[in-house]
Design an enzyme around this catalytic site. Structure first.
Site, mmCIF file in Angstrom:
data_model
loop_
_atom_site.group_PDB
_atom_site.id
_atom_site.type_symbol
_atom_site.label_atom_id
_atom_site.label_comp_id
_atom_site.label_asym_id
_atom_site.label_seq_id
_atom_site.Cartn_x
_atom_site.Cartn_y
_atom_site.Cartn_z
ATOM 1 N N GLY A 99 0.907 -1.052 0.004
ATOM 2 C CA GLY A 99 0.009 0.104 0.011
ATOM 3 C C GLY A 99 0.793 1.144 -0.039
ATOM 4 N N THR A 100 1.022 1.767 1.136
ATOM 5 C CA THR A 100 2.144 2.790 1.294
ATOM 6 C C THR A 100 2.100 3.998 1.014
ATOM 7 O OG1 THR A 100 3.712 0.701 0.940
ATOM 8 C CG2 THR A 100 4.743 2.957 1.215
#
Length: 212
Positions: free
Chosen positions: A11-12
């Site tokens: 995701g991030t």
């Protein structure tokens, strides 16, 4: 995209900031699997050498494989040439490898940052191997749009280490408030000519703005 690459993603939100004398690489710690939070302690900042680090966003397996590859390649470079690899050379090695595999790509967005004889620098590297030298700051990942709003508003040239850490944490916090794939705390690395330091959680807490 194949099911293999849909399974576990970081995701991030990742952030890279150049300050006066060094680089900050920072990420949050959430990894997702669709709507599931697969990990709350994902490591997304990795040491490549004692003066160069890399952040990862995208498929976890792809990113971890690239970390192993670039570690080996940088070690070989230094053994063969008898000198420390530069940040630009490390980014180029990574870029070339990704470009060679562009028809079966690694699903990643990467930052390569550190210090060398030319000073501090940060490169962003995309899945096709495109490498860009970022002059001041950069963000990647699903929360990067929100992070960029903070970075654009608050960055100033020749920031101190303390100012850069505070900005990185503030940008990540903003992303975590709005991006469901970002969360679970912070990983912050400080890279200068003197140190490669993972900032402990208790120190990171001191840079967080007061809760509203």
């Amino acid at each position: 995209m194949s099911q293999e690459h849909q399974d576990v993603k970081t995701g991030t939100t990742t952030v890279g900031i150049v300050f006066d004398g060094g680089v900050i690489l920072a990420t949050e710690r959430r990894a997702t699997m669709g709507n599931l939070i697969a990990s709350k302690k994902a490591k997304k900042v990795h040491a490549i050498t004692d003066k160069i680090g890399m952040t990862i966003a995208g498929g976890v397996g792809d990113a971890q494989q690239l970390v192993r590859i670039i570690n080996v390649e940088c070690n070989l470079y230094e053994i063969r040439r008898g000198q420390k690899i530069s940040v630009g050379a490390a980014a180029t090695i990574l870029s070339n490898y990704l470009n060679q595999n562009r028809f079966s790509p690694y699903y990643v967005q990467l930052l390569v940052g550190g210090v060398d004889t030319s000073g501090p620098s940060v490169y962003s590297v995309d899945a096709a191997g495109g490498a860009t030298l970022e002059e001041n700051f950069v963000s990647t990942g699903s929360g990067s749009l929100t992070a960029y709003g903070v970075l654009e508003d608050r960055f100033k040239p020749n920031m101190t280490e303390e100012e850069a850490i505070e900005l990185a944490v503030r940008a990540l916090r903003a992303a975590m408030l709005r991006d469901s794939a970002s969360g679970e705390g912070y990983n912050v690395v400080i890279i200068t000519q003197e140190k490669f330091e993972y900032l402990p959680e208790d120190k990171i807490a001191g840079y967080l703005p007061p809760a509203k």
